[in-house]
Enzyme design. Structure first.
Site, PDB file in Angstrom:
ATOM      1  N   GLY A 258       4.418   4.232  -5.171  1.00 12.92           N
ATOM      2  CA  GLY A 258       4.826   4.378  -3.787  1.00 12.92           C
ATOM      3  C   GLY A 258       3.772   5.098  -2.965  1.00 12.92           C
ATOM      4  O   GLY A 258       2.663   5.371  -3.421  1.00 12.92           O
ATOM      5  N   VAL A 259       4.147   5.448  -1.735  1.00 14.19           N
ATOM      6  CA  VAL A 259       3.220   6.060  -0.788  1.00 14.19           C
ATOM      7  C   VAL A 259       3.441   7.568  -0.740  1.00 14.19           C
ATOM      8  O   VAL A 259       4.557   8.037  -0.878  1.00 14.19           O
ATOM      9  CB  VAL A 259       3.423   5.472   0.630  1.00 14.19           C
ATOM     10  N   GLY A 260       2.363   8.323  -0.541  1.00 11.00           N
ATOM     11  CA  GLY A 260       2.506   9.752  -0.287  1.00 11.00           C
ATOM     12  C   GLY A 260       1.642  10.610  -1.178  1.00 11.00           C
ATOM     13  O   GLY A 260       0.907  10.117  -2.044  1.00 11.00           O
ATOM     14  N   ASN A 261       1.736  11.915  -0.968  1.00  7.70           N
ATOM     15  CA  ASN A 261       0.885  12.857  -1.681  1.00  7.70           C
ATOM     16  C   ASN A 261       1.206  12.929  -3.172  1.00  7.70           C
ATOM     17  O   ASN A 261       0.310  13.075  -4.003  1.00  7.70           O
ATOM     18  CB  ASN A 261       1.019  14.248  -1.054  1.00  7.70           C
ATOM     19  N   GLU A 284       2.963  -2.516  -3.779  1.00  7.32           N
ATOM     20  CA  GLU A 284       3.074  -2.934  -2.375  1.00  7.32           C
ATOM     21  C   GLU A 284       1.982  -2.336  -1.503  1.00  7.32           C
ATOM     22  O   GLU A 284       1.639  -2.903  -0.464  1.00  7.32           O
ATOM     23  CB  GLU A 284       4.450  -2.601  -1.822  1.00  7.32           C
ATOM     24  N   ASN A 374      13.334   7.515   6.415  1.00  2.41           N
ATOM     25  CA  ASN A 374      12.493   6.342   6.652  1.00  2.41           C
ATOM     26  C   ASN A 374      13.208   5.032   6.312  1.00  2.41           C
ATOM     27  O   ASN A 374      13.219   4.099   7.090  1.00  2.41           O
ATOM     28  CB  ASN A 374      11.199   6.427   5.838  1.00  2.41           C
ATOM     29  N   GLY A 378      10.513  -0.562  -0.495  1.00  4.91           N
ATOM     30  CA  GLY A 378      10.468  -1.474  -1.636  1.00  4.91           C
ATOM     31  C   GLY A 378      10.829  -0.825  -2.951  1.00  4.91           C
ATOM     32  O   GLY A 378      10.734  -1.463  -4.005  1.00  4.91           O
TER      33      GLY A 378
END
Length: 501
Positions: A258-261, A284, A374, A378
């Site tokens: 996934g996205v992020g730190n 993704e 948010n 996905g």
């Protein structure tokens, strides 16, 4: 035929109140950047005259300030699907100012084609190269571009010259047949290509080309700190242990991240761990960390929907684009996130949790069960079908006033049936093959912060007196949430008051 260049303002005038508008891109990458700004200005002008103007906005994923920011501030969005992450959009979503439908990202393209949302009136597509016959090379993100370009009655092209190069050769445009004619999607390894590098659009539908020189405006992620590094190391050590035990093939398995730190920290950890072999990704988005891993030779290939690089990293990518040509492919979101392929390839799926409970249920979307953050994105496309589904988060937030682990999640996105592994900076809970009580004991012991362990044990003891397969004491299940709302600190929860209730 000749396709005219037009201004952003002229393009915005094509869009009418109530139109269904579909965009290219996935995150800020490949998302339009100038027409939507002009559209927001037009909406403000019409509102000042007392005239209504709102569009229904369909995107591949989150967008950028040029889209969700500008249009939200102009109160120009009626319906929003399927994912958003901008503070101004979030404010309207939680204030009932936007009708927001939170949807799995792999579903929207096909749901549009099925007619569930009506026609697409206008599509705005970012291109880095195009020809007069409607052959388009997309930008740094693909999203739903093939579907919305196919369905739209009118198409506006935003021609981006920012990177002084096109992304020719990186895309794999593909639309599966709809039921009852759908066949298997023939991807058997991350590097397989099944579509076309070119998106073909009927030139008769293209109303004009709008020049753009705007960047994606993606800020770099924070470098891994002590907390995210510990989470990353715990996950990497767990995967190395699974590899040694033979529960992961010696060749390893493709990664979804996934996205992020936290996600970046895990990827850096995989790169630094000598026990983890070179690997591929089927995911993704790919972030800055993946580019570094490719240059170091640790990541061999990445299939993605978007290059979610910070602006500096994107410039580096474009300056060295030939190095990456045989290492990256971009696909539509319904293919990058497709459950059939996720299960076939046997992905190790790593996503983040907003909140989890002691039985392994995960909340990815709602703060205190009501305020949308948010969206589910996905994550469920992957977690439900992955070889290993891993969710990670810090064990506490706000200096310890919030425990991310609670007796019962305040909103459910991923049930215990889809969550195999939970990880925090405290450790890793392996939930495979465990019944609810065993899961609770494993999570409390390995993932819960020491500040909250005694509270969690107190709840489990109280709930166990009620019996049942999944022990719950319903009056006490949200005691931590109530304590936070009343006092600002979950530590003030008191389960003793529920004895005998």
């Amino acid at each position: 035929m000749s396709i005219p260049f037009i201004s952003a303002e002229e393009a915005a005038n094509v869009i009418k109140n109530g139109d269904n508008v579909g965009l290219s891109g996935f995150t800020a990458s490949g998302t339009p950047k100038v027409v939507t700004v002009a559209l927001a200005q037009r909406a403000k002008a019409l509102h000042e005259k007392g005239e209504p103007f709102k569009i229904n906005l369909f995107t591949g994923a989150s967008t950028n300030d040029h889209v969700d920011g500008e249009l939200s501030r102009a109160d120009a969005i009626g319906v929003r699907v399927p994912y958003q992450s901008h503070k101004d959009c979030r404010k309207l979503v939680n204030g009932d100012g936007i009708h927001y439908s939170d949807l799995h990202l792999s579903h929207l393209s096909q749901d549009l084609r099925y007619g569930f949302y009506g026609d697409i009136d206008v599509a705005i597509i970012e291109a880095t190269e195009m020809s007069p016959n409607g052959e388009v090379i997309l930008g740094a993100g693909l999203g739903m571009a093939p579907t919305v370009a196919q369905m739209a009655k009118k198409v506006i092209i935003e021609y981006s010259s920012y990177y002084h190069n096109s992304f020719r050769g990186f895309h794999d445009n593909y639309i599966p047949l709809d039921p009852p004619h759908r066949r298997e999607i023939p991807i058997y390894k991350p590097s397989d290509r099944i579509g076309s590098p070119i998106l073909k659009i009927d030139p008769k539908k293209i109303v004009g080309v709008v020049p753009s020189n705007a960047s994606e405006s993606i800020a770099p992620f924070t470098a891994p700190d002590e907390l995210t590094t510990r989470i990353g190391n715990n996950i990497c050590d767990f995967l190395a242990g699974e590899l040694k035990a033979g529960r992961i093939p010696k060749e390893f398995l493709p990664i979804q991240s996934g996205v992020g730190n936290v996600a970046n920290a895990v990827l850096y950890g995989l790169g630094e761990n000598p026990e983890i072999p070179r690997f591929e990704m089927y995911t993704e988005v790919i972030q800055d960390a993946v580019m570094k891993l490719m240059e170091e030779g640790k990541c061999k290939f990445a299939s993605t929907c978007a290059l979610t690089f910070s602006d500096d990293a994107m410039l580096h990518f474009m300056e060295n684009i030939d190095f990456f040509r045989d290492k990256v492919v971009m696909r539509p979101g319904e293919i990058s996130n497709h459950p059939e392929i996720v299960r076939r390839l046997g992905l190790i799926a790593m996503n983040t949790a907003l909140e989890a409970d002691i039985f392994g249920n995960v909340n990815s979307t709602h703060v205190l069960g009501t305020k949308m953050m948010n969206g589910i994105g996905g994550s469920a496309d992957f977690s439900r079908n992955a070889y290993l589904s891993i969710f990670s988060c810090p064990s506490i937030q706000k200096g310890g006033k919030i425990s991310t682990f609670v007796p019962m999640v305040s909103h459910l996105d991923h049930s215990e049936h889809s969550v195999k592994i939970l990880a925090t900076e405290q450790g890793v809970a392996d939930l495979r093959g465990k019944d609810p009580r065993q899961r609770a004991e494993t999570i409390i012991e390995n993932c819960v912060h020491p500040m909250y362990k005694e509270l969690m044990w107190d709840y489990l003891k109280l709930a166990s007196k009620c019996g049942g397969h999944t022990p719950h004491h319903l009056p006490a299940a949200f005691a931590l949430h109530e304590a936070f709302m009343e006092t600002g600190d979950m530590l003030n929860a008191d389960f003793a008051r529920f004895e005998g209730v």
